[in-house]
Design a protein around this motif. Structure first.
Motif, PDB file in Angstrom:
ATOM      1  N   ILE A 111      48.550  28.781  33.100  1.00  0.00           N
ATOM      2  CA  ILE A 111      49.641  28.837  34.067  1.00  0.00           C
ATOM      3  C   ILE A 111      49.046  28.471  35.415  1.00  0.00           C
ATOM      4  N   ALA A 112      49.706  27.568  36.112  1.00  0.00           N
ATOM      5  CA  ALA A 112      49.273  27.138  37.439  1.00  0.00           C
ATOM      6  C   ALA A 112      50.356  27.522  38.436  1.00  0.00           C
ATOM      7  N   SER A 113      49.919  27.903  39.642  1.00  0.00           N
ATOM      8  CA  SER A 113      50.876  28.243  40.694  1.00  0.00           C
ATOM      9  C   SER A 113      50.764  27.239  41.839  1.00  0.00           C
ATOM     10  N   TYR A 114      51.907  27.024  42.497  1.00  0.00           N
ATOM     11  CA  TYR A 114      51.991  26.067  43.591  1.00  0.00           C
ATOM     12  C   TYR A 114      52.799  26.684  44.730  1.00  0.00           C
ATOM     13  N   PHE A 115      52.431  26.343  45.967  1.00  0.00           N
ATOM     14  CA  PHE A 115      53.166  26.792  47.141  1.00  0.00           C
ATOM     15  C   PHE A 115      53.942  25.598  47.677  1.00  0.00           C
ATOM     16  N   ASP A 116      55.218  25.792  47.939  1.00  0.00           N
ATOM     17  CA  ASP A 116      56.109  24.731  48.420  1.00  0.00           C
ATOM     18  C   ASP A 116      56.094  23.507  47.501  1.00  0.00           C
ATOM     19  N   GLY A 117      55.895  23.728  46.220  1.00  0.00           N
ATOM     20  CA  GLY A 117      56.025  22.666  45.234  1.00  0.00           C
ATOM     21  C   GLY A 117      54.845  21.751  45.024  1.00  0.00           C
ATOM     22  N   ASP A 118      53.932  21.656  46.021  1.00  0.00           N
ATOM     23  CA  ASP A 118      52.855  20.686  45.843  1.00  0.00           C
ATOM     24  C   ASP A 118      51.459  21.193  46.186  1.00  0.00           C
ATOM     25  N   SER A 131      54.983  37.210  41.664  1.00  0.00           N
ATOM     26  CA  SER A 131      55.441  36.502  42.852  1.00  0.00           C
ATOM     27  C   SER A 131      56.939  36.698  43.016  1.00  0.00           C
ATOM     28  N   THR A 132      57.322  37.169  44.188  1.00  0.00           N
ATOM     29  CA  THR A 132      58.740  37.271  44.507  1.00  0.00           C
ATOM     30  C   THR A 132      59.161  36.205  45.521  1.00  0.00           C
ATOM     31  N   SER A 133      58.187  35.432  46.026  1.00  0.00           N
ATOM     32  CA  SER A 133      58.481  34.389  47.005  1.00  0.00           C
ATOM     33  C   SER A 133      59.172  33.204  46.346  1.00  0.00           C
ATOM     34  N   GLN A 191      37.892  17.082  22.456  1.00  0.00           N
ATOM     35  CA  GLN A 191      38.924  16.186  21.937  1.00  0.00           C
ATOM     36  C   GLN A 191      40.252  16.927  21.843  1.00  0.00           C
ATOM     37  N   VAL A 192      41.177  16.616  22.774  1.00  0.00           N
ATOM     38  CA  VAL A 192      42.496  17.242  22.760  1.00  0.00           C
ATOM     39  C   VAL A 192      43.281  16.684  21.576  1.00  0.00           C
ATOM     40  N   VAL A 193      43.828  17.593  20.775  1.00  0.00           N
ATOM     41  CA  VAL A 193      44.604  17.223  19.593  1.00  0.00           C
ATOM     42  C   VAL A 193      46.093  17.188  19.925  1.00  0.00           C
ATOM     43  N   ALA A 194      46.546  18.129  20.756  1.00  0.00           N
ATOM     44  CA  ALA A 194      47.960  18.201  21.120  1.00  0.00           C
ATOM     45  C   ALA A 194      48.104  18.872  22.482  1.00  0.00           C
ATOM     46  N   HIS A 195      49.185  18.548  23.189  1.00  0.00           N
ATOM     47  CA  HIS A 195      49.413  19.061  24.543  1.00  0.00           C
ATOM     48  C   HIS A 195      50.909  19.120  24.830  1.00  0.00           C
ATOM     49  N   GLY A 196      51.292  20.068  25.665  1.00  0.00           N
ATOM     50  CA  GLY A 196      52.651  20.146  26.161  1.00  0.00           C
ATOM     51  C   GLY A 196      52.656  20.853  27.506  1.00  0.00           C
ATOM     52  N   ALA A 197      53.639  20.526  28.344  1.00  0.00           N
ATOM     53  CA  ALA A 197      53.733  21.128  29.674  1.00  0.00           C
ATOM     54  C   ALA A 197      55.199  21.396  30.018  1.00  0.00           C
ATOM     55  N   THR A 198      55.453  22.539  30.623  1.00  0.00           N
ATOM     56  CA  THR A 198      56.794  22.874  31.072  1.00  0.00           C
ATOM     57  C   THR A 198      57.070  22.194  32.398  1.00  0.00           C
ATOM     58  N   ALA A 199      58.293  22.283  32.842  1.00  0.00           N
ATOM     59  CA  ALA A 199      58.634  21.846  34.186  1.00  0.00           C
ATOM     60  C   ALA A 199      57.998  22.817  35.183  1.00  0.00           C
ATOM     61  N   GLN A 200      57.744  22.338  36.378  1.00  0.00           N
ATOM     62  CA  GLN A 200      57.267  23.217  37.452  1.00  0.00           C
ATOM     63  C   GLN A 200      58.513  23.855  38.071  1.00  0.00           C
ATOM     64  N   THR A 201      58.605  25.168  37.981  1.00  0.00           N
ATOM     65  CA  THR A 201      59.827  25.847  38.415  1.00  0.00           C
ATOM     66  C   THR A 201      59.522  27.304  38.696  1.00  0.00           C
ATOM     67  N   ARG A 202      60.572  28.107  38.949  1.00  0.00           N
ATOM     68  CA  ARG A 202      60.425  29.569  39.045  1.00  0.00           C
ATOM     69  C   ARG A 202      61.617  30.253  38.451  1.00  0.00           C
TER      70      ARG A 202
END
Length: 160
Positions: A91-98, A129-131, A149-160
């Motif tokens: 899980i990655a966190s971002y401030f102001d989207g970027d 985070s409540t911000s 060697q990555v076999v499979a990958h997936g990523a969610t949308a960046q959201t809250r």
């Protein structure tokens, strides 16, 4: 939005999972969304973990949230990993989207460890985070040959 709605529908029930993937219904029936040792949560965003584009039979990554505004990544594989492979969620966190502010994985304190051969799921620690200015993105991977060697990958949308 339509794509995300299809994924949420696929993850919400056995019938939808069976219709949208090649995985056996029994693998989906035992899958509970957004698990965590400190309490389960709600799926905020989800994506398939794909071996190749369009693959819906491998597993899913979920960005989860609990009632205390804590977020985490949850990976569920539809079949146990074979020998020689490992997997995890981040899980990655971002401030102001970027502005990237942090990253945690299943091995971080509060997570349940990497997915090992014979296992199907892992979760990261919960990040509070409540911000409204903080967003999150979860990613799920599995690999072989010691993370080379990555076999499979997936990523969610960046959201809250």
């Amino acid at each position: 939005m339509k794509h995300r709605s299809k994924i949420a529908l696929a993850l919400s029930g056995v019938a939808a999972c069976t219709a949208l993937s090649a995985a056996p219904a029994s693998a989906h029936a035992s899958a509970v969304n957004c698990q965590h040792s400190s309490g389960n949560g709600t799926v905020i965003s989800a994506a398939y973990i794909e071996r190749f584009p369009g693959d819906k039979s491998t597993g899913a990554i979920q960005l989860c949230k609990d009632s205390s505004s804590r977020y985490w990544g949850f990976t569920i594989l539809y079949n146990a990993l074979p020998a020689g492979q490992q997997g995890w969620s981040i899980i990655a966190s971002y401030f102001d989207g970027d502005t990237f502010t942090g990253i945690w994985n299943c091995e971080s304190p509060g997570g349940n460890g990497d997915i090992q051969p014979g296992q199907t799921r892992c979760w990261t620690q919960k990040i509070g985070s409540t911000s409204g200015r903080v967003t999150f993105q979860a990613e799920g991977y599995f690999w072989r040959d010691g993370e080379t060697q990555v076999v499979a990958h997936g990523a969610t949308a960046q959201t809250r």
